[in-house]
Design a protein around this motif. Structure first.
Motif, PDB file in Angstrom:
ATOM      1  N   LEU A  72       0.824  -1.209   0.000  1.00 27.66           N
ATOM      2  CA  LEU A  72       0.000   0.000   0.000  1.00 27.66           C
ATOM      3  C   LEU A  72       0.860   1.262   0.000  1.00 27.66           C
ATOM      4  CD1 LEU A  72      -2.976   0.571  -0.129  1.00 27.66           C
ATOM      5  CD2 LEU A  72      -3.018   0.694   2.349  1.00 27.66           C
ATOM      6  N   ALA A  73       1.953   1.257   0.755  1.00 28.80           N
ATOM      7  CA  ALA A  73       2.847   2.418   0.781  1.00 28.80           C
ATOM      8  C   ALA A  73       3.470   2.648  -0.594  1.00 28.80           C
ATOM      9  CB  ALA A  73       3.934   2.227   1.835  1.00 28.80           C
ATOM     10  N   PHE A  74       3.878   1.573  -1.251  1.00 33.39           N
ATOM     11  CA  PHE A  74       4.472   1.707  -2.583  1.00 33.39           C
ATOM     12  C   PHE A  74       3.447   2.230  -3.580  1.00 33.39           C
ATOM     13  CE2 PHE A  74       5.914   0.543  -6.732  1.00 33.39           C
ATOM     14  CZ  PHE A  74       7.285   0.652  -6.681  1.00 33.39           C
ATOM     15  N   ALA A  75       2.247   1.671  -3.554  1.00 36.29           N
ATOM     16  CA  ALA A  75       1.207   2.081  -4.504  1.00 36.29           C
ATOM     17  C   ALA A  75       0.785   3.528  -4.287  1.00 36.29           C
ATOM     18  CB  ALA A  75       0.002   1.156  -4.390  1.00 36.29           C
ATOM     19  N   PRO A  84      -5.572   2.874  -4.542  1.00 38.09           N
ATOM     20  CA  PRO A  84      -5.057   1.500  -4.475  1.00 38.09           C
ATOM     21  C   PRO A  84      -5.616   0.739  -3.277  1.00 38.09           C
ATOM     22  CG  PRO A  84      -3.387   3.041  -3.738  1.00 38.09           C
ATOM     23  CD  PRO A  84      -4.550   3.865  -4.223  1.00 38.09           C
ATOM     24  N   LYS A  85      -5.844  -0.544  -3.499  1.00 42.00           N
ATOM     25  CA  LYS A  85      -6.276  -1.464  -2.447  1.00 42.00           C
ATOM     26  C   LYS A  85      -5.397  -2.704  -2.545  1.00 42.00           C
ATOM     27  CE  LYS A  85     -11.094  -0.007  -2.686  1.00 42.00           C
ATOM     28  NZ  LYS A  85     -10.933   1.002  -3.706  1.00 42.00           N
ATOM     29  N   THR A  86      -5.072  -3.288  -1.383  1.00 45.83           N
ATOM     30  CA  THR A  86      -4.226  -4.475  -1.386  1.00 45.83           C
ATOM     31  C   THR A  86      -4.844  -5.564  -0.531  1.00 45.83           C
ATOM     32  OG1 THR A  86      -2.929  -3.747   0.512  1.00 45.83           O
ATOM     33  CG2 THR A  86      -2.129  -3.092  -1.647  1.00 45.83           C
ATOM     34  N   THR A  87      -4.591  -6.796  -0.928  1.00 44.66           N
ATOM     35  CA  THR A  87      -4.947  -7.953  -0.109  1.00 44.66           C
ATOM     36  C   THR A  87      -3.753  -8.897  -0.089  1.00 44.66           C
ATOM     37  OG1 THR A  87      -5.918  -9.132  -1.986  1.00 44.66           O
ATOM     38  CG2 THR A  87      -7.414  -7.822  -0.640  1.00 44.66           C
ATOM     39  N   VAL A  88      -3.514  -9.489   1.062  1.00 49.43           N
ATOM     40  CA  VAL A  88      -2.428 -10.453   1.231  1.00 49.43           C
ATOM     41  C   VAL A  88      -3.034 -11.694   1.845  1.00 49.43           C
ATOM     42  CG1 VAL A  88      -0.189 -10.905   2.295  1.00 49.43           C
ATOM     43  CG2 VAL A  88      -0.773  -8.580   1.577  1.00 49.43           C
ATOM     44  N   SER A  99      -4.971  -3.568  -6.451  1.00 52.50           N
ATOM     45  CA  SER A  99      -5.927  -3.094  -7.453  1.00 52.50           C
ATOM     46  C   SER A  99      -6.158  -1.603  -7.258  1.00 52.50           C
ATOM     47  CB  SER A  99      -7.244  -3.855  -7.340  1.00 52.50           C
ATOM     48  OG  SER A  99      -7.826  -3.653  -6.072  1.00 52.50           O
ATOM     49  N   GLY A 100      -6.618  -0.978  -8.295  1.00 47.45           N
ATOM     50  CA  GLY A 100      -6.924   0.447  -8.307  1.00 47.45           C
ATOM     51  C   GLY A 100      -7.447   0.779  -9.688  1.00 47.45           C
ATOM     52  N   TYR A 101      -7.330   2.029 -10.071  1.00 45.08           N
ATOM     53  CA  TYR A 101      -7.697   2.355 -11.443  1.00 45.08           C
ATOM     54  C   TYR A 101      -6.756   3.399 -12.009  1.00 45.08           C
ATOM     55  CZ  TYR A 101     -10.365   6.302  -9.480  1.00 45.08           C
ATOM     56  OH  TYR A 101     -10.736   7.430  -8.807  1.00 45.08           O
TER      57      TYR A 101
END
Length: 130
Positions: A72-75, A84-88, A99-101
């Protein structure tokens, strides 16, 4: 003395009409090219963020929360990937999805971008032990 034939030319103004027809097509082509570049860069950023999250999460003492935070920090550091959204997920095989747009040059158009990185959790082994 000027004759009617030399004064009137049947193709007078045809260049203006040709430009009026061709210019919108060229402008649309350039707009499409710029949009394709924005989408490509957003995909690259999403993949790089997923790989960064994977590096953090799959480390020997890494956790999914660390992977999520790193991705998330990188995105968020790159403005070309919006919201941006992240899942691990995973225990032995870590899967990081970002994901994002992509930014759109046309109002109301939303181009979703999703990239995934996966890898085995790092673990240290001793020869002869399982």
């Amino acid at each position: 003395m000027m004759t009617l034939r030399s004064w009137w030319r049947p193709d007078a103004g045809s260049a203006s009409v040709a430009i009026a027809i061709v210019f919108p097509a060229v402008a649309l082509l350039l707009l499409a090219l710029a949009q394709a570049v924005l989408v490509s860069v957003a995909r690259d950023v999403a993949l790089a963020a997923a790989e960064e999250g994977l590096r953090a999460a799959r480390a020997h003492h890494g956790t999914p929360a660390q992977g999520h935070a790193a991705a998330l920090a990188f995105a968020r550091a790159e403005p070309v990937l919006q919201t941006p959204k992240t899942t691990v997920t995973g225990q032995n095989t870590i899967i990081v999805r970002v994901s994002g747009y992509a930014p759109s040059l046309l109002p109301g158009v939303r181009i979703d971008v999703t990239r995934t990185a996966r890898g085995a959790r790092e673990r240290f082994t001793v020869p002869g032990q399982p």
